[in-house]
Design a protein around this motif. Structure first.
Motif, PDB file in Angstrom:
ATOM      1  N   LEU A 213     -94.897 -35.630 -10.659  1.00 21.26           N
ATOM      2  CA  LEU A 213     -94.573 -36.981 -11.144  1.00 21.26           C
ATOM      3  C   LEU A 213     -95.381 -37.338 -12.383  1.00 21.26           C
ATOM      4  N   LYS A 214     -96.696 -37.045 -12.332  1.00 18.14           N
ATOM      5  CA  LYS A 214     -97.581 -37.470 -13.416  1.00 18.14           C
ATOM      6  C   LYS A 214     -97.405 -36.632 -14.677  1.00 18.14           C
ATOM      7  N   GLU A 215     -97.151 -35.338 -14.457  1.00 20.58           N
ATOM      8  CA  GLU A 215     -97.121 -34.439 -15.612  1.00 20.58           C
ATOM      9  C   GLU A 215     -95.713 -33.955 -15.916  1.00 20.58           C
ATOM     10  N   GLY A 216     -95.104 -33.251 -14.966  1.00 23.81           N
ATOM     11  CA  GLY A 216     -93.806 -32.634 -15.226  1.00 23.81           C
ATOM     12  C   GLY A 216     -92.715 -33.639 -15.551  1.00 23.81           C
ATOM     13  N   MET A 217     -92.819 -34.860 -14.984  1.00 24.77           N
ATOM     14  CA  MET A 217     -91.766 -35.861 -15.204  1.00 24.77           C
ATOM     15  C   MET A 217     -92.262 -37.011 -16.063  1.00 24.77           C
ATOM     16  N   ALA A 218     -93.337 -36.761 -16.820  1.00 29.07           N
ATOM     17  CA  ALA A 218     -93.936 -37.851 -17.616  1.00 29.07           C
ATOM     18  C   ALA A 218     -92.967 -38.403 -18.654  1.00 29.07           C
ATOM     19  N   GLY A 219     -91.940 -37.647 -19.010  1.00 27.23           N
ATOM     20  CA  GLY A 219     -90.978 -38.114 -20.011  1.00 27.23           C
ATOM     21  C   GLY A 219     -89.860 -38.975 -19.433  1.00 27.23           C
ATOM     22  N   ASN A 220     -89.882 -39.182 -18.131  1.00 25.37           N
ATOM     23  CA  ASN A 220     -88.775 -39.894 -17.460  1.00 25.37           C
ATOM     24  C   ASN A 220     -89.178 -41.280 -16.979  1.00 25.37           C
ATOM     25  N   ALA A 221     -88.214 -42.190 -16.975  1.00 27.34           N
ATOM     26  CA  ALA A 221     -88.358 -43.383 -16.132  1.00 27.34           C
ATOM     27  C   ALA A 221     -87.828 -42.939 -14.772  1.00 27.34           C
ATOM     28  N   ILE A 222     -88.600 -43.190 -13.730  1.00 25.12           N
ATOM     29  CA  ILE A 222     -88.192 -42.711 -12.403  1.00 25.12           C
ATOM     30  C   ILE A 222     -87.254 -43.746 -11.765  1.00 25.12           C
ATOM     31  N   ASN A 223     -86.120 -43.274 -11.310  1.00 26.58           N
ATOM     32  CA  ASN A 223     -85.151 -44.161 -10.641  1.00 26.58           C
ATOM     33  C   ASN A 223     -85.445 -44.269  -9.149  1.00 26.58           C
TER      34      ASN A 223
ATOM     35  N   ASP B 143     -87.030 -28.359   7.793  1.00 29.79           N
ATOM     36  CA  ASP B 143     -87.357 -28.550   9.204  1.00 29.79           C
ATOM     37  C   ASP B 143     -88.837 -28.279   9.485  1.00 29.79           C
ATOM     38  N   ASP B 144     -89.170 -28.392  10.750  1.00 32.73           N
ATOM     39  CA  ASP B 144     -90.536 -28.140  11.243  1.00 32.73           C
ATOM     40  C   ASP B 144     -91.543 -29.016  10.503  1.00 32.73           C
ATOM     41  N   VAL B 145     -92.680 -28.416  10.154  1.00 28.89           N
ATOM     42  CA  VAL B 145     -93.724 -29.249   9.521  1.00 28.89           C
ATOM     43  C   VAL B 145     -93.509 -29.373   8.008  1.00 28.89           C
ATOM     44  N   MET B 146     -92.411 -28.749   7.543  1.00 29.79           N
ATOM     45  CA  MET B 146     -92.162 -28.775   6.098  1.00 29.79           C
ATOM     46  C   MET B 146     -91.901 -30.202   5.607  1.00 29.79           C
ATOM     47  N   ASN B 147     -92.314 -30.467   4.403  1.00 27.86           N
ATOM     48  CA  ASN B 147     -92.013 -31.730   3.709  1.00 27.86           C
ATOM     49  C   ASN B 147     -91.132 -31.398   2.526  1.00 27.86           C
ATOM     50  N   ALA B 148     -90.456 -32.396   1.997  1.00 27.43           N
ATOM     51  CA  ALA B 148     -89.711 -32.223   0.750  1.00 27.43           C
ATOM     52  C   ALA B 148     -89.585 -33.582   0.102  1.00 27.43           C
ATOM     53  N   VAL B 149     -89.723 -33.607  -1.195  1.00 27.84           N
ATOM     54  CA  VAL B 149     -89.605 -34.871  -1.923  1.00 27.84           C
ATOM     55  C   VAL B 149     -88.603 -34.686  -3.048  1.00 27.84           C
ATOM     56  N   MET B 150     -87.612 -35.582  -3.103  1.00 28.31           N
ATOM     57  CA  MET B 150     -86.650 -35.585  -4.206  1.00 28.31           C
ATOM     58  C   MET B 150     -87.081 -36.678  -5.169  1.00 28.31           C
ATOM     59  N   VAL B 151     -87.055 -36.355  -6.453  1.00 27.69           N
ATOM     60  CA  VAL B 151     -87.403 -37.356  -7.464  1.00 27.69           C
ATOM     61  C   VAL B 151     -86.264 -37.402  -8.467  1.00 27.69           C
ATOM     62  N   ASN B 152     -85.760 -38.604  -8.722  1.00 22.91           N
ATOM     63  CA  ASN B 152     -84.685 -38.758  -9.703  1.00 22.91           C
ATOM     64  C   ASN B 152     -85.236 -39.462 -10.938  1.00 22.91           C
ATOM     65  N   GLY B 153     -85.155 -38.770 -12.076  1.00 19.91           N
ATOM     66  CA  GLY B 153     -85.628 -39.351 -13.335  1.00 19.91           C
ATOM     67  C   GLY B 153     -84.458 -39.587 -14.270  1.00 19.91           C
ATOM     68  N   ASN B 154     -84.608 -40.537 -15.201  1.00 18.01           N
ATOM     69  CA  ASN B 154     -83.458 -40.907 -16.037  1.00 18.01           C
ATOM     70  C   ASN B 154     -83.104 -39.837 -17.061  1.00 18.01           C
ATOM     71  N   ALA B 155     -83.994 -38.881 -17.298  1.00 17.75           N
ATOM     72  CA  ALA B 155     -83.657 -37.804 -18.231  1.00 17.75           C
ATOM     73  C   ALA B 155     -83.272 -36.530 -17.487  1.00 17.75           C
TER      74      ALA B 155
END
Ligand code: NAP
Ligand code: HSE
Length: 434
Positions: A142-152, A278-290
């Protein structure tokens, strides 16, 4: 080589995971940082307790605050947890001019604004990659890889214990209590497991994600927080039949009037990647405007995965110390530039719903239910019915279109008053994650 001396506060699941990585990957870490990284001291509560990691050469103490001021500590790594003594440890370390790394999401969600502002004033770094989604580097993304995006929006499975429990409960014969016990044994659950099952841990993480994503102060005020205790084996089976899985989700969505912030158990279509985490796995989806939608997944809890994120922060801090480089602000933008946005009330949530009703098996009942829904402007997208002849009842399961929660709640009140009900109406939100 620059020498960096660490003081670790807490050698439990995460502390020992971190220490093991520091030992096992020592030469790699020296190459990557150009630093000689040593753990000079570590604090635990019980000095006589056997450790699952090698503590040779480390001064063990049972006085966490002493680590925060120790002359031979440059960086304090807070892995004890909680919002009591841990806050004093972090505050004292910052005041003593030491950099801080923490995995403690409760501390950040409750005291982060004060502590991060103090750190900025003192010119020290506070890093917390391990505080959200265990080993997944989502804060960096979020801080680095998507720094060019406004996060939706950001949506994810951010509590490993709940995901593990929901996965296990979908298997025949697995009940809530023994499954929770196993999550505790595996080191996934918080010291107070109600933090996991009541959604509190996920709410701490969501506050951090929202802050980094939208540049708002850390806060849970106004957040909708629901756990997994209302999810039954019946609902898991019905969801499966309809082509969905039930997941515990954290969702932060930027709307015109403010931010939707919610932690909830919801149906997710099996066709979505998130449904298959599943299981103990986590996953996060991030949608950016670019960039559009991106997905990050991996182990969300446990000693080595979480230690992996702690060590990544150690690497960043070491390199910054060696080069004199200034790290990005902890939340991506300076504390003085954060701007609060209103948290929208739950009545403004817009989503689809799952309803399960046990009703008298008689003519006209379905018509009454559809009349209530139609009156609130709610369409039925899908419906299933199963007779229960033993109770002269029928189980009715409905999926609705996307509506405002206020309309759904009105309908729910009216449905709950129907005299044809055999048991209270069960309902969950349905998230299509788009
Ligand atoms: P843990 O296994 O319970 O370990 C806590 C450690 O802190 C123990 O070594 C304990 O000492 C020490 N400690 C606690 N209170 C103390 C006190 N008053 N004085 C001195 N030492 C004290 O906890 P954990 O699971 O590693 O979690 C640590 C932090 O990481 C928490 O903030 C948690 O939310 C976060 N986190 C955990 C995970 C995970 O998968 N477990 C993942 C991400 C983030 P003793 O061993 O002597 O009791
Ligand atoms: N108890 C937390 C979980 C640990 O299960 O996700 C990781 O933050």
């Amino acid at each position: 080589m620059t020498s960096v001396r660490l003081g670790i506060v807490g050698l439990g699941t995460v502390g020992c995971g971190t220490l093991s990585i520091l030992r096992d990957n020592a030469s790699l870490l020296a190459q990557r940082t150009g630093c000689d990284i040593r753990v000079s001291t570590a604090a635990v509560r019980d000095l006589s307790r056997p450790r699952t990691c090698d503590t040779q050469g480390i001064r063990l103490v049972n006085t966490p605050l002493s680590v925060a001021t120790a002359a031979d500590v440059d960086v304090v790594v807070e892995l004890m947890g909680g919002t009591g003594l841990a806050v004093d440890v972090v505050r004292t370390a910052i005041e003593a001019g030491k950099h801080v790394i923490t995995a403690n999401k409760a501390l950040l969600a409750e005291h982060g604004n004060e502590l991060l502002a103090l750190a900025e004033a003192k010119g020290v770094m506070v890093a917390f990659e391990a505080s959200v989604a265990g080993g997944i580097p989502v804060i960096k993304a979020l801080k680095e890889g998507m720094a060019g995006n406004a996060i939706n929006w950001v949506a994810g499975i951010i509590n490993g214990t709940c995901n593990y429990m929901l996965t296990e409960m979908a298997k025949p014969g697995n009940d809530f209590a023994p499954v929770l016990k196993e999550a505790q044994r595996l080191g996934y659950a918080e010291a107070e497991p109600s933090f996991d099952i009541d959604g509190i841990d996920a709410s701490h993480k969501l506050a951090i994600l929202a802050s980094v994503a939208f540049g708002v102060p850390l806060s849970r005020q106004g957040m909708l927080i629901e756990g997994i205790t209302m999810v039954t084996a019946d609902d898991i089976a019905w969801a499966d039949d309809l082509g969905y899985k039930i997941k515990s989700l954290g969702i932060a969505r930027r709307r015109e009037a403010g931010i939707e912030l919610r932690v909830q158990s919801a149906l997710v279509p099996k066709s979505k990647l998130l449904a298959n985490v599943d299981d103990v796995m986590n996953a996060v989806m991030v949608n950016g405007n670019a960039v559009g939608t991106t997905l990050y997944s991996g182990a969300g809890a446990g000693g080595l995965p979480t230690g992996s994120a702690v060590v990544a922060d150690i690497v960043d801090v070491c390199i910054a110390m060696r080069t004199g480089q200034v790290l990005r602000p902890a939340l991506g933008i300076a504390m003085k530039d954060l701007s609060p946005l209103p948290i929208l009330p739950s009545s403004e949530i817009q989503t689809a719903y799952y309803l399960r009703l046990s009703v008298t098996d008689a003519p006209g009942v379905l018509a009454k239910i559809s009349a209530v829904l139609a009156h609130e402007g709610i369409s039925i997208e899908e419906m299933r019915q199963q007779p229960d002849s033993a109770r002269s009842a029928a189980a009715l399961v409905l999926l609705t279109n996307v509506v405002k929660e206020a309309a759904f709640m009105n309908a729910l009140t009216q449905l709950s008053a129907l005299t044809d009900l055999k048991s209270p109406v069960a309902w969950l939100r349905v998230e299509h994650l788009a």
